[in-house]
Design a protein around this motif. Structure first.
Motif, PDB file in Angstrom:
ATOM      1  N   GLY A   9       0.771  -1.047  -0.188  1.00 25.66           N
ATOM      2  CA  GLY A   9      -0.132   0.008   0.017  1.00 25.66           C
ATOM      3  C   GLY A   9       1.008   1.253   0.035  1.00 25.66           C
ATOM      4  N   ILE A  10       0.574   2.164  -0.845  1.00 23.77           N
ATOM      5  CA  ILE A  10       1.298   3.510  -0.952  1.00 23.77           C
ATOM      6  C   ILE A  10       0.144   4.569  -0.609  1.00 23.77           C
ATOM      7  CG2 ILE A  10       2.482   5.080  -2.437  1.00 23.77           C
ATOM      8  CD1 ILE A  10       3.197   2.554  -4.171  1.00 23.77           C
ATOM      9  N   LEU A  11       0.713   5.272   0.616  1.00 21.95           N
ATOM     10  CA  LEU A  11       0.077   6.500   1.037  1.00 21.95           C
ATOM     11  C   LEU A  11       0.529   7.741  -0.016  1.00 21.95           C
ATOM     12  CD1 LEU A  11      -0.084   5.961   4.756  1.00 21.95           C
ATOM     13  CD2 LEU A  11      -1.965   5.815   2.994  1.00 21.95           C
ATOM     14  N   GLY A  12      -0.434   8.373  -0.740  1.00 21.99           N
ATOM     15  CA  GLY A  12       0.052   9.393  -1.574  1.00 21.99           C
ATOM     16  C   GLY A  12       0.042   9.102  -3.311  1.00 21.99           C
ATOM     17  N   GLY A  13      -0.407   9.758  -4.195  1.00 31.51           N
ATOM     18  CA  GLY A  13      -0.664   9.598  -5.606  1.00 31.51           C
ATOM     19  C   GLY A  13       0.444  10.195  -6.412  1.00 31.51           C
ATOM     20  N   GLY A  14       1.476  10.714  -6.065  1.00 30.32           N
ATOM     21  CA  GLY A  14       2.444  11.518  -7.069  1.00 30.32           C
ATOM     22  C   GLY A  14       3.431  10.609  -7.638  1.00 30.32           C
ATOM     23  N   GLN A  15       4.237  11.270  -8.312  1.00 29.85           N
ATOM     24  CA  GLN A  15       5.397  10.707  -9.230  1.00 29.85           C
ATOM     25  C   GLN A  15       6.191   9.470  -8.236  1.00 29.85           C
ATOM     26  OE1 GLN A  15       5.319  13.992  -9.087  1.00 29.85           O
ATOM     27  NE2 GLN A  15       7.319  14.702  -8.670  1.00 29.85           N
ATOM     28  N   LEU A  16       6.459   9.865  -7.306  1.00 29.35           N
ATOM     29  CA  LEU A  16       7.335   9.080  -6.313  1.00 29.35           C
ATOM     30  C   LEU A  16       6.621   7.765  -6.263  1.00 29.35           C
ATOM     31  CD1 LEU A  16       8.908  11.393  -3.608  1.00 29.35           C
ATOM     32  CD2 LEU A  16       9.743  10.815  -6.024  1.00 29.35           C
ATOM     33  N   GLY A  17       5.519   7.729  -5.906  1.00 22.88           N
ATOM     34  CA  GLY A  17       4.481   6.505  -5.630  1.00 22.88           C
ATOM     35  C   GLY A  17       4.469   5.937  -7.158  1.00 22.88           C
ATOM     36  N   ARG A  18       4.573   6.470  -7.971  1.00 23.46           N
ATOM     37  CA  ARG A  18       4.400   5.938  -9.395  1.00 23.46           C
ATOM     38  C   ARG A  18       5.528   5.341  -9.695  1.00 23.46           C
ATOM     39  NH1 ARG A  18       1.816   7.768 -14.469  1.00 23.46           N
ATOM     40  NH2 ARG A  18       3.090   7.391 -16.287  1.00 23.46           N
ATOM     41  N   MET A  19       6.719   5.815  -9.380  1.00 29.24           N
ATOM     42  CA  MET A  19       8.059   5.076  -9.848  1.00 29.24           C
ATOM     43  C   MET A  19       8.306   3.918  -8.782  1.00 29.24           C
ATOM     44  SD  MET A  19      10.394   8.214 -11.241  1.00 29.24           S
ATOM     45  CE  MET A  19       9.788   9.553 -10.280  1.00 29.24           C
ATOM     46  N   MET A  20       7.777   4.108  -7.499  1.00 33.22           N
ATOM     47  CA  MET A  20       7.938   3.101  -6.534  1.00 33.22           C
ATOM     48  C   MET A  20       6.954   1.713  -6.878  1.00 33.22           C
ATOM     49  SD  MET A  20       7.040   3.627  -2.430  1.00 33.22           S
ATOM     50  CE  MET A  20       7.835   5.027  -2.390  1.00 33.22           C
ATOM     51  N   ALA A  21       5.860   2.235  -7.587  1.00 36.68           N
ATOM     52  CA  ALA A  21       4.863   1.127  -7.860  1.00 36.68           C
ATOM     53  C   ALA A  21       5.649   0.488  -9.110  1.00 36.68           C
ATOM     54  CB  ALA A  21       3.797   1.538  -8.275  1.00 36.68           C
ATOM     55  N   MET A  22       6.298   1.048  -9.901  1.00 39.27           N
ATOM     56  CA  MET A  22       6.924   0.278 -11.210  1.00 39.27           C
ATOM     57  C   MET A  22       8.090  -0.545 -10.456  1.00 39.27           C
ATOM     58  SD  MET A  22       6.675   3.813 -13.760  1.00 39.27           S
ATOM     59  CE  MET A  22       7.657   2.998 -15.032  1.00 39.27           C
ATOM     60  N   ALA A  23       8.718  -0.372  -9.783  1.00 36.48           N
ATOM     61  CA  ALA A  23       9.930  -0.979  -9.291  1.00 36.48           C
ATOM     62  C   ALA A  23       9.231  -2.261  -8.444  1.00 36.48           C
ATOM     63  CB  ALA A  23      10.778  -0.132  -8.191  1.00 36.48           C
ATOM     64  N   ALA A  24       7.971  -1.907  -7.921  1.00 31.67           N
ATOM     65  CA  ALA A  24       7.664  -3.359  -7.060  1.00 31.67           C
ATOM     66  C   ALA A  24       7.022  -4.271  -8.190  1.00 31.67           C
ATOM     67  CB  ALA A  24       6.427  -2.479  -6.007  1.00 31.67           C
ATOM     68  N   ALA A  25       6.540  -3.829  -8.983  1.00 28.53           N
ATOM     69  CA  ALA A  25       6.032  -4.749 -10.227  1.00 28.53           C
ATOM     70  C   ALA A  25       7.053  -5.676 -10.718  1.00 28.53           C
ATOM     71  CB  ALA A  25       5.352  -4.110 -11.263  1.00 28.53           C
ATOM     72  N   GLN A  26       8.194  -4.968 -10.871  1.00 24.09           N
ATOM     73  CA  GLN A  26       9.416  -5.538 -11.431  1.00 24.09           C
ATOM     74  C   GLN A  26       9.741  -6.963 -10.451  1.00 24.09           C
ATOM     75  OE1 GLN A  26      12.796  -3.389 -12.556  1.00 24.09           O
ATOM     76  NE2 GLN A  26      14.019  -4.676 -12.127  1.00 24.09           N
ATOM     77  N   LEU A  27       9.618  -6.689  -9.083  1.00 16.82           N
ATOM     78  CA  LEU A  27       9.871  -7.762  -8.122  1.00 16.82           C
ATOM     79  C   LEU A  27       8.771  -8.666  -7.884  1.00 16.82           C
ATOM     80  CD1 LEU A  27      11.727  -5.699  -5.750  1.00 16.82           C
ATOM     81  CD2 LEU A  27      12.690  -7.269  -7.249  1.00 16.82           C
ATOM     82  N   GLY A  28       7.607  -8.569  -8.527  1.00 17.84           N
ATOM     83  CA  GLY A  28       6.378  -9.557  -8.367  1.00 17.84           C
ATOM     84  C   GLY A  28       5.339  -8.902  -7.360  1.00 17.84           C
ATOM     85  N   TYR A  29       5.247  -7.813  -7.083  1.00 11.34           N
ATOM     86  CA  TYR A  29       4.409  -7.259  -6.144  1.00 11.34           C
ATOM     87  C   TYR A  29       3.284  -6.427  -6.720  1.00 11.34           C
ATOM     88  CZ  TYR A  29       7.906  -8.540  -2.515  1.00 11.34           C
ATOM     89  OH  TYR A  29       8.814  -9.302  -1.646  1.00 11.34           O
ATOM     90  N   ARG A  30       2.104  -6.255  -6.082  1.00  9.95           N
ATOM     91  CA  ARG A  30       1.031  -5.566  -6.698  1.00  9.95           C
ATOM     92  C   ARG A  30       0.907  -4.277  -5.734  1.00  9.95           C
ATOM     93  NH1 ARG A  30      -3.489  -7.215  -5.017  1.00  9.95           N
ATOM     94  NH2 ARG A  30      -4.873  -7.194  -6.807  1.00  9.95           N
ATOM     95  N   CYS A  31       0.594  -3.153  -6.294  1.00  6.25           N
ATOM     96  CA  CYS A  31       0.546  -1.970  -5.313  1.00  6.25           C
ATOM     97  C   CYS A  31      -0.831  -1.257  -5.489  1.00  6.25           C
ATOM     98  CB  CYS A  31       1.491  -0.674  -5.790  1.00  6.25           C
ATOM     99  SG  CYS A  31       3.182  -1.185  -5.491  1.00  6.25           S
ATOM    100  N   ILE A  32      -1.388  -0.876  -4.428  1.00  4.13           N
ATOM    101  CA  ILE A  32      -2.536  -0.321  -4.158  1.00  4.13           C
ATOM    102  C   ILE A  32      -2.189   1.188  -3.602  1.00  4.13           C
ATOM    103  CG2 ILE A  32      -4.145  -2.143  -4.084  1.00  4.13           C
ATOM    104  CD1 ILE A  32      -4.526  -1.591  -1.531  1.00  4.13           C
ATOM    105  N   GLY A  33      -2.978   2.161  -4.079  1.00  8.28           N
ATOM    106  CA  GLY A  33      -2.559   3.472  -3.590  1.00  8.28           C
ATOM    107  C   GLY A  33      -3.738   4.144  -2.936  1.00  8.28           C
TER     108      GLY A  33
END
Length: 355
Positions: A9-33
């Motif tokens: 889970g990511i609190l906040g919806g800006g570009q830092l969260g966007r790039m964090m979610a992209m990195a998480a997907a590469q490691l096989g995780y799902r992100c919700i904001g």
């Protein structure tokens, strides 16, 4: 360890969260904001996104129930919001937010660990402001104690005669004396659950209008000479906070050593170069840390690196960068409106690979 397929889970919806979610997907995780209504560009790369108010306890409970771990992408998430989420899910610990959200508390915290901030004084009234300027001198900057970033919530006092032209805004502030610095630099580190710490190389940072314009490597010699002491302050800060994840401290390199500027308990703009320029980016290492995975190498991959922010209307011509010779890596954040002073993306230009 959060197993692959787990949800971050990511609190906040800006570009830092966007790039964090992209990195998480590469490691096989799902992100919700989770963030209030707005241009939440992180939602484009999250599997789910709660567009709810920070005070909506029912929505926060529903959000938390879907998460294996919860982190944040900016430091102004209300503490009441964080308190509504089970503490065992939060990473880093919320004490980092509590410290970083108050500039006075932040300075005193680092000062107690042996760090040196710029001369400062709390300001709670017009009288306090006048007294602070008289004692510390000018030039200086009046800053709101809470919130404010990229030069917002700040008023410069160029000389003692200009004090009357700057009015106390009616909420707690801090007055800081200007620092005669030789360079600005940031220390970006990552700390794991078991206390392992790794640092990226420190860039020389240039700000324009209170906003980061460029971060470059290699940094000047004066930064290399002072970064060791800055590392130690950052390490002690992380240990005192029981911090897990990526933590950033900004410093001025001065004739008398490093002077602490501010702390960001999150991934940082001056570390965006690590996506292409380091063996493991700040975003991937943050995900690794909060999920209990081994940390990746923070080694720099190129001899020269320049990160440059793309601000405002410059985003409309940013695709021209793709025609450049050499390695230029363009990142646009998908924001709907290009406004003056708004970060729209960045470009990282890299030189020859390190041998």
């Amino acid at each position: 360890m959060i197993k692959p397929g787990g949800t971050i889970g990511i609190l906040g919806g800006g570009q830092l969260g966007r790039m964090m979610a992209m990195a998480a997907a590469q490691l096989g995780y799902r992100c919700i904001g989770y963030a209030p209504e707005g241009d939440n560009v992180a939602s484009d790369v999250c599997v789910d996104f709660f567009t709810k108010g920070w005070g909506d306890k029912a929505a926060l409970a529903a959000f938390a129930s879907k998460c294996d771990v919860v982190t944040w992408e900016f430091e102004n998430v209300p503490l009441s919001t964080v308190a509504a989420i089970p503490e065992n899910l939060l990473c880093p610990h919320p004490r980092a937010l509590e410290t970083a959200q108050d500039r006075i508390k932040e300075k005193r915290f680092v000062e107690a660990l042996g760090g040196t901030p710029a001369p400062y004084a709390p300001v709670d009234s017009d009288r306090d402001f006048a007294s602070a300027v008289e004692r510390i001198g000018a030039p200086g900057i009046l800053k709101t104690a809470r919130e404010g970033y990229d030069g917002k919530g700040q008023w410069r006092v160029a000389s003692l005669r200009e004090t009357d032209s700057v009015r106390f805004p009616g909420r707690p502030c801090v007055y800081e004396g200007m620092v005669d610095f030789l360079a600005e630099f940031s220390v970006i580190m990552v700390r794991s659950h078991d206390g392992e710490v790794r640092f990226w190389d420190s860039t020389a940072n240039v700000h324009e209008g209170g906003m980061l314009a460029t971060s470059t490597l290699p940094a000047p010699d004066v930064v290399a000479e002072q970064v060791g002491k800055a590392h130690e302050i950052a390490r002690q800060t992380a240990e005192a906070l029981g911090y897990v994840g990526v933590l950033t401290l900004e410093f001025f390199a001065t004739a008398n050593g490093p002077v602490f500027n501010e702390m960001a308990p999150r991934v940082h703009n001056s570390g965006h170069w690590t996506i292409e320029g380091a063996a493991t980016s700040q975003f991937e290492n943050h995900i690794r840390a909060i999920c209990g995975l081994p940390l990746g190498s923070t080694a720099t991959r190129f001899e020269t690196i320049e990160l440059r922010n793309i601000v405002g209307l410059d985003a409309l011509t940013a695709y021209e960068i793709l025609a450049e010779d050499g390695e230029a890596h363009l990142h646009l954040y998908g924001k709907k409106e290009a406004r003056e002073g708004r970060k729209m993306g960045h470009v990282t230009r890299v030189g020859p690979a390190r041998g």
